[in-house]
Write a protein that holds these residues in place. Structure first.
Motif, PDB file in Angstrom:
ATOM      1  N   HIS A 100       0.891 -12.029 -10.847  1.00  0.00           N
ATOM      2  CA  HIS A 100       2.279 -12.427 -10.556  1.00  0.00           C
ATOM      3  C   HIS A 100       2.788 -13.422 -11.594  1.00  0.00           C
ATOM      4  N   GLY A 101       1.935 -14.379 -11.967  1.00  0.00           N
ATOM      5  CA  GLY A 101       2.350 -15.356 -12.967  1.00  0.00           C
ATOM      6  C   GLY A 101       2.563 -14.730 -14.330  1.00  0.00           C
ATOM      7  N   ALA A 102       1.738 -13.741 -14.672  1.00  0.00           N
ATOM      8  CA  ALA A 102       1.840 -13.112 -15.990  1.00  0.00           C
ATOM      9  C   ALA A 102       3.033 -12.175 -16.096  1.00  0.00           C
ATOM     10  N   THR A 103       3.342 -11.468 -14.986  1.00  0.00           N
ATOM     11  CA  THR A 103       4.410 -10.468 -15.044  1.00  0.00           C
ATOM     12  C   THR A 103       5.727 -10.963 -14.460  1.00  0.00           C
ATOM     13  N   GLY A 104       5.668 -12.033 -13.672  1.00  0.00           N
ATOM     14  CA  GLY A 104       6.881 -12.541 -13.048  1.00  0.00           C
ATOM     15  C   GLY A 104       7.364 -11.695 -11.889  1.00  0.00           C
ATOM     16  N   GLY A 105       6.603 -10.719 -11.470  1.00  0.00           N
ATOM     17  CA  GLY A 105       6.992  -9.851 -10.360  1.00  0.00           C
ATOM     18  C   GLY A 105       5.798  -9.491  -9.510  1.00  0.00           C
ATOM     19  N   TRP A 106       6.027  -8.581  -8.560  1.00  0.00           N
ATOM     20  CA  TRP A 106       4.981  -8.221  -7.603  1.00  0.00           C
ATOM     21  C   TRP A 106       4.509  -6.778  -7.734  1.00  0.00           C
ATOM     22  N   THR A 107       5.041  -6.029  -8.703  1.00  0.00           N
ATOM     23  CA  THR A 107       4.638  -4.633  -8.857  1.00  0.00           C
ATOM     24  C   THR A 107       3.168  -4.513  -9.262  1.00  0.00           C
ATOM     25  N   ALA A 108       2.763  -5.245 -10.284  1.00  0.00           N
ATOM     26  CA  ALA A 108       1.380  -5.177 -10.758  1.00  0.00           C
ATOM     27  C   ALA A 108       0.387  -5.653  -9.691  1.00  0.00           C
ATOM     28  N   PRO A 109       0.637  -6.789  -9.012  1.00  0.00           N
ATOM     29  CA  PRO A 109      -0.305  -7.193  -7.967  1.00  0.00           C
ATOM     30  C   PRO A 109      -0.457  -6.173  -6.846  1.00  0.00           C
ATOM     31  N   MET A 110       0.659  -5.596  -6.385  1.00  0.00           N
ATOM     32  CA  MET A 110       0.571  -4.638  -5.288  1.00  0.00           C
ATOM     33  C   MET A 110      -0.083  -3.330  -5.734  1.00  0.00           C
ATOM     34  N   ALA A 111       0.140  -2.932  -6.981  1.00  0.00           N
ATOM     35  CA  ALA A 111      -0.528  -1.738  -7.499  1.00  0.00           C
ATOM     36  C   ALA A 111      -2.040  -1.951  -7.540  1.00  0.00           C
ATOM     37  N   ALA A 112      -2.461  -3.146  -7.927  1.00  0.00           N
ATOM     38  CA  ALA A 112      -3.891  -3.454  -7.952  1.00  0.00           C
ATOM     39  C   ALA A 112      -4.474  -3.418  -6.546  1.00  0.00           C
ATOM     40  N   LEU A 113      -3.738  -3.903  -5.565  1.00  0.00           N
ATOM     41  CA  LEU A 113      -4.230  -3.886  -4.185  1.00  0.00           C
ATOM     42  C   LEU A 113      -4.309  -2.464  -3.633  1.00  0.00           C
ATOM     43  N   LEU A 114      -3.444  -1.567  -4.095  1.00  0.00           N
ATOM     44  CA  LEU A 114      -3.560  -0.172  -3.687  1.00  0.00           C
ATOM     45  C   LEU A 114      -4.894   0.422  -4.148  1.00  0.00           C
ATOM     46  N   VAL A 115      -5.327   0.033  -5.344  1.00  0.00           N
ATOM     47  CA  VAL A 115      -6.613   0.518  -5.866  1.00  0.00           C
ATOM     48  C   VAL A 115      -7.770   0.001  -5.009  1.00  0.00           C
ATOM     49  N   THR A 116      -7.734  -1.282  -4.660  1.00  0.00           N
ATOM     50  CA  THR A 116      -8.829  -1.845  -3.853  1.00  0.00           C
ATOM     51  C   THR A 116      -8.817  -1.282  -2.430  1.00  0.00           C
ATOM     52  N   ALA A 117      -7.629  -0.971  -1.905  1.00  0.00           N
ATOM     53  CA  ALA A 117      -7.570  -0.354  -0.576  1.00  0.00           C
ATOM     54  C   ALA A 117      -8.170   1.048  -0.603  1.00  0.00           C
ATOM     55  N   ALA A 118      -7.942   1.791  -1.691  1.00  0.00           N
ATOM     56  CA  ALA A 118      -8.548   3.117  -1.824  1.00  0.00           C
ATOM     57  C   ALA A 118     -10.066   3.005  -1.935  1.00  0.00           C
ATOM     58  N   ALA A 119     -10.540   2.000  -2.662  1.00  0.00           N
ATOM     59  CA  ALA A 119     -11.988   1.789  -2.772  1.00  0.00           C
ATOM     60  C   ALA A 119     -12.583   1.436  -1.419  1.00  0.00           C
ATOM     61  N   GLN A 120     -11.855   0.685  -0.607  1.00  0.00           N
ATOM     62  CA  GLN A 120     -12.333   0.345   0.739  1.00  0.00           C
ATOM     63  C   GLN A 120     -12.475   1.602   1.591  1.00  0.00           C
ATOM     64  N   LEU A 121     -11.548   2.534   1.450  1.00  0.00           N
ATOM     65  CA  LEU A 121     -11.623   3.795   2.183  1.00  0.00           C
ATOM     66  C   LEU A 121     -12.908   4.547   1.843  1.00  0.00           C
ATOM     67  N   VAL A 122     -13.216   4.641   0.557  1.00  0.00           N
ATOM     68  CA  VAL A 122     -14.433   5.342   0.127  1.00  0.00           C
ATOM     69  C   VAL A 122     -15.674   4.636   0.672  1.00  0.00           C
ATOM     70  N   ALA A 123     -15.711   3.305   0.570  1.00  0.00           N
ATOM     71  CA  ALA A 123     -16.866   2.555   1.053  1.00  0.00           C
ATOM     72  C   ALA A 123     -17.049   2.729   2.563  1.00  0.00           C
ATOM     73  N   GLY A 124     -15.951   2.792   3.313  1.00  0.00           N
ATOM     74  CA  GLY A 124     -16.047   2.974   4.759  1.00  0.00           C
ATOM     75  C   GLY A 124     -16.643   4.325   5.134  1.00  0.00           C
ATOM     76  N   VAL A 125     -16.242   5.372   4.411  1.00  0.00           N
ATOM     77  CA  VAL A 125     -16.796   6.700   4.675  1.00  0.00           C
ATOM     78  C   VAL A 125     -18.305   6.703   4.405  1.00  0.00           C
ATOM     79  N   LEU A 126     -18.716   6.119   3.285  1.00  0.00           N
ATOM     80  CA  LEU A 126     -20.138   6.064   2.945  1.00  0.00           C
ATOM     81  C   LEU A 126     -20.923   5.244   3.962  1.00  0.00           C
ATOM     82  N   LEU A 127     -20.328   4.131   4.434  1.00  0.00           N
ATOM     83  CA  LEU A 127     -21.011   3.288   5.411  1.00  0.00           C
ATOM     84  C   LEU A 127     -21.181   4.020   6.736  1.00  0.00           C
ATOM     85  N   SER A 128     -20.176   4.777   7.153  1.00  0.00           N
ATOM     86  CA  SER A 128     -20.295   5.527   8.397  1.00  0.00           C
ATOM     87  C   SER A 128     -21.405   6.574   8.298  1.00  0.00           C
TER      88      SER A 128
END
Length: 417
Positions: free
Chosen positions: A383-411
């Protein structure tokens, strides 16, 4: 259910002595109720100090003239403390006993929150570090305490304390700004949350006073020493740690920065805090539903997939139109944050002894929170580097997708599909 006991060797070859249940009676029942109340009070405090600081971040930035680096560090500091202090929890529990370790942790939490009353940057950082270190011990040991004191009701008590945790987080998010306004200072507004921490400390001290001396050793005694390295080498230990870290990364990024994201789009600080409160309040009724649903065979994977898809949908909304339907995004993200009670239930039900549960909890929470610390920090830096919230939220979408994969493997690792 699978267990770490089949693949995790104990450093001590002698088997732990069997735990003899106390004979039932009114005194025993009163002690159980007091312990349950203490667990609930501890859980209530696990997010009060974090959510209140998040809701008051902009006010603290103005009142204390916080440098941008300190403002970026503050939401990250709790997870760093959780990782650092959590790593030593197992050793402390073996030496002092789990019950005494929790007492020390609550004392540190109360003192740390009280220190933040001083309107200075050093007090804010020092109080946060001390208080969050106390929280780290409670975070790691609560599943073990539930497993030890309520072995037949781990699912119920896990649901109760995670629901209480969500209730405390929601309350702190909603009332911190008006509370700080009423006392005339954001620093004093933070310090008010030392009062419920003190209440938990008093009640837990009463639990320890009623408990037999042997109770401390039952959780962390010498006969129950488990190698964390051995736990980490198991598939279950690795997957639980990865999943715990990813869900915590996403959750703490939201808790740390959602009010700033919304206020940066023109929403008032009070309204932004209310939206954050909704994200945390959603888990209050839903956690019980989720934990009840996964008791049946073949349902754990569905629960992991469901909460992850909800998180992905909420993050997408915050990326594309954050203030268009903020309450909808808040509900979706709140559903996604029900991944926390899910993974705690997996931890509490794993292992053949409290010592094994402590080892898995210590590993997953120390390394998991170290990974989670990247979330708030990366969001702040992006946010500090870009002055906006697009890059931070895009990064969180990637980590949320990784969480989905990890949950399937854990189950799958747990034998669920």
């Amino acid at each position: 259910m699978s267990s770490v006991s089949s693949s995790v060797p104990s450093r001590d070859s002698a088997p732990a002595p069997p735990v003899t249940a106390a004979p039932p009676g009114p005194r025993c029942a009163r002690g159980a109720w007091l312990t349950a109340v203490a667990v609930v009070l501890i859980a209530l405090n696990l997010r009060l100090g974090i959510s209140s600081a998040s809701a008051l971040l902009e006010a603290l930035r103005t009142d204390l003239a916080l440098p941008s680096a300190v403002a970026a560090l503050l939401p990250t500091l709790p997870t760093l403390c959780f990782a650092a202090a959590g790593a030593g929890t197992g050793a402390l529990a073996r030496r002092a006993g789990a019950e005494r370790a929790v007492l020390l942790a609550l004392a540190a939490l109360t003192a740390g929150l009280a220190i933040r009353a001083v309107p200075a940057v050093w007090a804010l950082l020092a109080g946060t570090a001390l208080g969050m270190s106390g929280l780290a011990l409670c975070n790691v040991l609560l599943p073990t305490l539930v497993r030890t004191h309520f072995p037949g009701r781990t699912g119920l008590l896990t649901g109760v304390y995670t629901t209480t945790l969500a209730l405390g987080a929601a309350a702190a998010s909603a009332v911190s700004v008006p509370l700080a306004d009423s006392v005339g200072s954001p620093s004093l507004g933070l310090a008010v949350w030392a009062v419920p921490a003190l209440a938990a400390l008093v009640v837990w001290a009463a639990v320890r006073a009623r408990a037999p001396r042997a109770a401390d050793g039952s959780v962390g005694g010498p006969g129950g020493r488990i190698s964390l390295r051995a736990v980490a080498r198991t598939r279950l230990g690795a997957l639980v740690t990865v999943y715990f870290g990813l869900q915590a990364l996403n959750a703490y990024a939201v808790v740390g920065w959602l009010p700033s994201l919304l206020s940066g789009q023109g929403m008032s600080e009070g309204a932004a805090g209310a939206v954050l409160a909704v994200t945390q309040a959603v888990g209050i009724p839903v956690s019980f539903v989720v934990l009840a649903a996964v008791k049946g065979p073949g349902r754990l994977r569905g629960a992991f997939v469901g909460v992850s898809l909800a998180m992905l949908a909420g993050f997408t909304g915050l990326l594309l139109a954050p203030v268009a339907l903020p309450m909808v995004w808040a509900v979706l993200v709140g559903l996604g944050m029900c991944s926390f009670p899910l993974v705690l239930a997996v931890i509490a039900q794993s292992g053949s002894s409290p010592a094994e549960t402590t080892a898995l909890s210590t590993l997953s929470q120390s390394l998991g929170y170290l990974l989670a610390a990247l979330g708030p920090l990366a969001v702040g830096l992006l946010h500090g580097a870009t002055g906006g919230w697009t890059a931070p939220m895009a990064a969180l979408l990637v980590t949320a997708a990784a969480q989905l994969v990890a949950g399937v493997l854990l189950s799958r690792c747990r034998g669920d599909g």
